[in-house]
Design a protein around this motif. Structure first.
Motif, PDB file in Angstrom:
ATOM      1  N   SER A  58      17.474  66.339  83.461  1.00 60.92           N
ATOM      2  CA  SER A  58      17.597  66.278  84.921  1.00 60.92           C
ATOM      3  C   SER A  58      17.008  67.533  85.558  1.00 60.92           C
ATOM      4  N   CYS A  59      16.579  67.389  86.788  1.00 62.83           N
ATOM      5  CA  CYS A  59      15.971  68.507  87.511  1.00 62.83           C
ATOM      6  C   CYS A  59      16.057  68.216  89.009  1.00 62.83           C
ATOM      7  N   TYR A  60      15.598  69.160  89.809  1.00 62.70           N
ATOM      8  CA  TYR A  60      15.635  68.952  91.259  1.00 62.70           C
ATOM      9  C   TYR A  60      14.607  69.819  91.945  1.00 62.70           C
ATOM     10  N   PHE A  61      14.323  69.469  93.190  1.00 58.26           N
ATOM     11  CA  PHE A  61      13.461  70.309  94.028  1.00 58.26           C
ATOM     12  C   PHE A  61      14.000  70.292  95.449  1.00 58.26           C
ATOM     13  N   GLU A  62      13.532  71.245  96.245  1.00 58.71           N
ATOM     14  CA  GLU A  62      14.034  71.425  97.612  1.00 58.71           C
ATOM     15  C   GLU A  62      13.026  70.936  98.633  1.00 58.71           C
ATOM     16  N   ILE A  63      13.533  70.310  99.668  1.00 50.59           N
ATOM     17  CA  ILE A  63      12.720  69.907 100.820  1.00 50.59           C
ATOM     18  C   ILE A  63      13.263  70.622 102.052  1.00 50.59           C
ATOM     19  N   SER A  64      12.382  71.186 102.858  1.00 47.95           N
ATOM     20  CA  SER A  64      12.776  71.841 104.103  1.00 47.95           C
ATOM     21  C   SER A  64      11.786  71.412 105.183  1.00 47.95           C
ATOM     22  N   ILE A  65      12.240  70.589 106.101  1.00 46.46           N
ATOM     23  CA  ILE A  65      11.351  69.945 107.062  1.00 46.46           C
ATOM     24  C   ILE A  65      10.990  70.880 108.220  1.00 46.46           C
ATOM     25  N   GLY A  66       9.690  70.881 108.559  1.00 45.23           N
ATOM     26  CA  GLY A  66       9.189  71.662 109.684  1.00 45.23           C
ATOM     27  C   GLY A  66       8.029  70.936 110.348  1.00 45.23           C
TER      28      GLY A  66
ATOM     29  N   ILE B 157      23.820  63.603 100.373  1.00 45.24           N
ATOM     30  CA  ILE B 157      23.248  62.268 100.498  1.00 45.24           C
ATOM     31  C   ILE B 157      22.609  62.117 101.871  1.00 45.24           C
ATOM     32  N   GLN B 158      23.325  62.534 102.904  1.00 44.21           N
ATOM     33  CA  GLN B 158      22.722  62.629 104.238  1.00 44.21           C
ATOM     34  C   GLN B 158      22.658  64.103 104.618  1.00 44.21           C
ATOM     35  N   PRO B 159      21.467  64.644 104.831  1.00 39.70           N
ATOM     36  CA  PRO B 159      21.335  66.068 105.147  1.00 39.70           C
ATOM     37  C   PRO B 159      22.133  66.471 106.381  1.00 39.70           C
ATOM     38  N   VAL B 160      22.561  67.731 106.391  1.00 34.53           N
ATOM     39  CA  VAL B 160      23.286  68.277 107.540  1.00 34.53           C
ATOM     40  C   VAL B 160      22.437  69.316 108.278  1.00 34.53           C
ATOM     41  N   SER B 161      21.200  69.482 107.813  1.00 42.00           N
ATOM     42  CA  SER B 161      20.236  70.347 108.497  1.00 42.00           C
ATOM     43  C   SER B 161      18.855  69.802 108.171  1.00 42.00           C
ATOM     44  N   ASN B 162      17.834  70.609 108.325  1.00 43.77           N
ATOM     45  CA  ASN B 162      16.483  70.147 108.011  1.00 43.77           C
ATOM     46  C   ASN B 162      16.152  70.264 106.529  1.00 43.77           C
ATOM     47  N   MET B 163      17.117  70.738 105.704  1.00 39.22           N
ATOM     48  CA  MET B 163      16.843  70.911 104.278  1.00 39.22           C
ATOM     49  C   MET B 163      17.804  70.102 103.427  1.00 39.22           C
TER      50      MET B 163
ATOM     51  N   TYR C  32      -1.672  66.894 102.699  1.00 42.38           N
ATOM     52  CA  TYR C  32      -0.415  66.849 103.436  1.00 42.38           C
ATOM     53  C   TYR C  32       0.700  67.395 102.561  1.00 42.38           C
ATOM     54  N   GLN C  33       1.543  68.245 103.159  1.00 45.54           N
ATOM     55  CA  GLN C  33       2.657  68.831 102.412  1.00 45.54           C
ATOM     56  C   GLN C  33       3.945  68.575 103.182  1.00 45.54           C
ATOM     57  N   LEU C  34       4.954  68.095 102.459  1.00 48.73           N
ATOM     58  CA  LEU C  34       6.166  67.591 103.092  1.00 48.73           C
ATOM     59  C   LEU C  34       7.029  68.694 103.694  1.00 48.73           C
ATOM     60  N   SER C  35       7.082  69.842 103.062  1.00 51.60           N
ATOM     61  CA  SER C  35       7.985  70.916 103.496  1.00 51.60           C
ATOM     62  C   SER C  35       7.287  71.938 104.390  1.00 51.60           C
TER      63      SER C  35
ATOM     64  N   GLU D 120      -2.628  62.453  97.946  1.00 52.48           N
ATOM     65  CA  GLU D 120      -2.943  63.633  98.765  1.00 52.48           C
ATOM     66  C   GLU D 120      -1.722  64.167  99.510  1.00 52.48           C
ATOM     67  N   ILE D 121      -0.525  63.764  99.051  1.00 58.35           N
ATOM     68  CA  ILE D 121       0.726  64.242  99.651  1.00 58.35           C
ATOM     69  C   ILE D 121       1.500  65.029  98.607  1.00 58.35           C
ATOM     70  N   GLY D 122       1.954  66.226  98.986  1.00 59.75           N
ATOM     71  CA  GLY D 122       2.741  67.068  98.096  1.00 59.75           C
ATOM     72  C   GLY D 122       4.183  67.147  98.544  1.00 59.75           C
ATOM     73  N   PHE D 123       5.109  66.895  97.611  1.00 61.35           N
ATOM     74  CA  PHE D 123       6.532  67.022  97.923  1.00 61.35           C
ATOM     75  C   PHE D 123       7.012  68.459  97.754  1.00 61.35           C
ATOM     76  N   THR D 124       6.606  69.076  96.659  1.00 59.55           N
ATOM     77  CA  THR D 124       7.052  70.431  96.322  1.00 59.55           C
ATOM     78  C   THR D 124       6.066  71.060  95.358  1.00 59.55           C
ATOM     79  N   SER D 125       6.048  72.391  95.322  1.00 62.48           N
ATOM     80  CA  SER D 125       5.203  73.102  94.357  1.00 62.48           C
ATOM     81  C   SER D 125       6.009  73.604  93.169  1.00 62.48           C
ATOM     82  N   PHE D 126       7.339  73.386  93.215  1.00 61.92           N
ATOM     83  CA  PHE D 126       8.207  74.022  92.231  1.00 61.92           C
ATOM     84  C   PHE D 126       9.405  73.135  91.928  1.00 61.92           C
ATOM     85  N   VAL D 127       9.660  72.915  90.658  1.00 68.21           N
ATOM     86  CA  VAL D 127      10.787  72.096  90.215  1.00 68.21           C
ATOM     87  C   VAL D 127      11.735  72.967  89.393  1.00 68.21           C
ATOM     88  N   LYS D 128      13.031  72.813  89.615  1.00 69.19           N
ATOM     89  CA  LYS D 128      14.035  73.559  88.864  1.00 69.19           C
ATOM     90  C   LYS D 128      14.743  72.647  87.865  1.00 69.19           C
TER      91      LYS D 128
END
Length: 365
Positions: free
Chosen positions: A330-338, A286-292, A16-19, A316-324
């Motif tokens: 500190s670091c971050y990653f992007e989520i884009s729901i579909g 903090i609260q998304p304004v779109s699907n990302m 399962y992949q989140l994005s 068996e769940i993946g949040f992201t394949s890439f971290v910046k």
């Protein structure tokens, strides 16, 4: 194998992949052409029923007089800005410091078109009306990206866009919309694409991001603008003998997913809330304004990659394949729901995010 590569490989192996809408493989094309008449004629160098019908369909959806299909948004947007600079006889355009044109295109606008960029606001926030009013240089065109991807997909309030649009028209500045994710912002604004696009002289939209097609973009505006864009498209080598695989998949997924944007948006808010409950984790916004949205964590990039790789293998769940990396700690990653989100059992997802919470707590003890 580096930790970054290990994370990417672990992500590939998850069930399962989140994005996104699922794995980007040949099935994307196969599904989109499954019901087509095999005798359907292709487009030829930008002409033909299949491309012309789709262009007219999208132009009507955006409320623009005309539209042109491009193989890439990079090509489309550079051409849009070149046309407006030629019209105004001024080789300067304004946009955000983290615009795609500024950080992802190897200075194509500057090297190919000799157009100078005037950067508004700073890297941490949106362009506001005050930034436009305080421009120290004359520009031919102002580009607004809605949403502003590199800062978590943030959006200005609609009144601000209206004010900027009115100012630009009064001052003779062309206003271009980088609407790569325009479909995804309609639920937040509670506006139609026509209502948003009416504020802009030209509009670019993508068909592989929220829509999930193979590739392709549309540039829309009045007929004089789009006719010029066709000439520049030929000069850029964008008139492939046929673009129909891109057009067919764009049209198919446009019909399949356009009405799901509100569903993606609601899921994004739910999932962001779960991440915000984790230790030393917060989302932007903090609260998304779109699907990302972006997930920011107070931990080094290398340590997070190690933690995520372990979580992926256990859940068996993946949040992201890439971290910046943001800083050393500190670091971050992007989520884009579909579409992929509906395949994940809710309890499994909550467990995976809870595991992230526990791992972050342990890291800080």
């Amino acid at each position: 194998m580096s930790q970054s590569n290990a994370l990417a490989e672990a992500y590939k192996q998850t069930n399962y992949q989140l994005s996104g809408h699922g794995r980007r493989n040949i099935q994307i094309l196969k599904e989109s052409i499954n019901d087509l008449n095999e005798l359907q004629e292709s487009d030829m160098y930008g002409k033909g029923k299949i491309i012309e019908d789709f262009q007219a369909k999208v132009a009507a959806y955006l409320g623009k007089e005309s539209a042109v299909f491009f193989p890439s948004g990079t090509m489309a947007q550079q051409i849009a800005l070149r046309i407006w600079c030629d019209k105004k006889q001024l080789r300067k355009v304004a946009y955000h410091p983290l615009s795609h044109l500024e950080i992802h295109e190897e200075d194509g606008l500057k090297k190919l078109h000799h157009i100078e960029s005037v950067l508004l606001a700073d890297k941490t926030r949106l362009i506001e009306m005050e930034d436009v009013l305080n421009m120290q240089e004359d520009v031919a065109c102002l580009l607004l990206e809605l949403p502003q991807r590199e800062i978590g997909g943030q959006l200005p309030d609609f009144k601000t866009i209206e004010q900027i649009s009115s100012y630009c028209r009064n001052e003779g500045i062309m206003l271009h919309l980088d609407g790569a994710r325009i479909f995804e912002i309609l639920p937040y604004y509670k506006k139609s694409a026509v209502e948003i696009c009416n504020l802009f002289d030209s509009v670019y939209i993508s068909f592989y991001k929220g829509i999930g097609g193979i590739a392709g973009a549309i540039l829309a505006g009045d007929k004089n603008f789009t006719n010029e864009s066709k000439v520049w498209k030929r000069r850029h080598g964008g008139d492939l003998i046929s673009l129909y695989p891109y057009i067919v998949s764009s049209d198919y997924y446009f019909e399949q997913r356009l009405d799901k944007m509100n569903q993606y948006y609601e899921y994004a808010k739910e999932i962001a809330e779960l991440f915000n409950q984790c230790f030393a984790v917060s989302t932007l916004p903090i609260q998304p304004v779109s699907n990302m949205f972006h997930v920011h964590l107070s931990i080094s990039k290398d340590k997070l990659e190690t933690l995520l790789t372990s979580i992926y293998k256990k859940t068996e769940i993946g949040f992201t394949s890439f971290v910046k990396e943001k800083s050393e700690e500190s670091c971050y990653f992007e989520i884009s729901i579909g579409d992929a989100i509906v395949k994940i059992p809710k309890e499994k997802l909550k467990k995976a995010i809870q595991m992230l919470n526990e791992s972050m707590e342990e890291n800080h003890n």
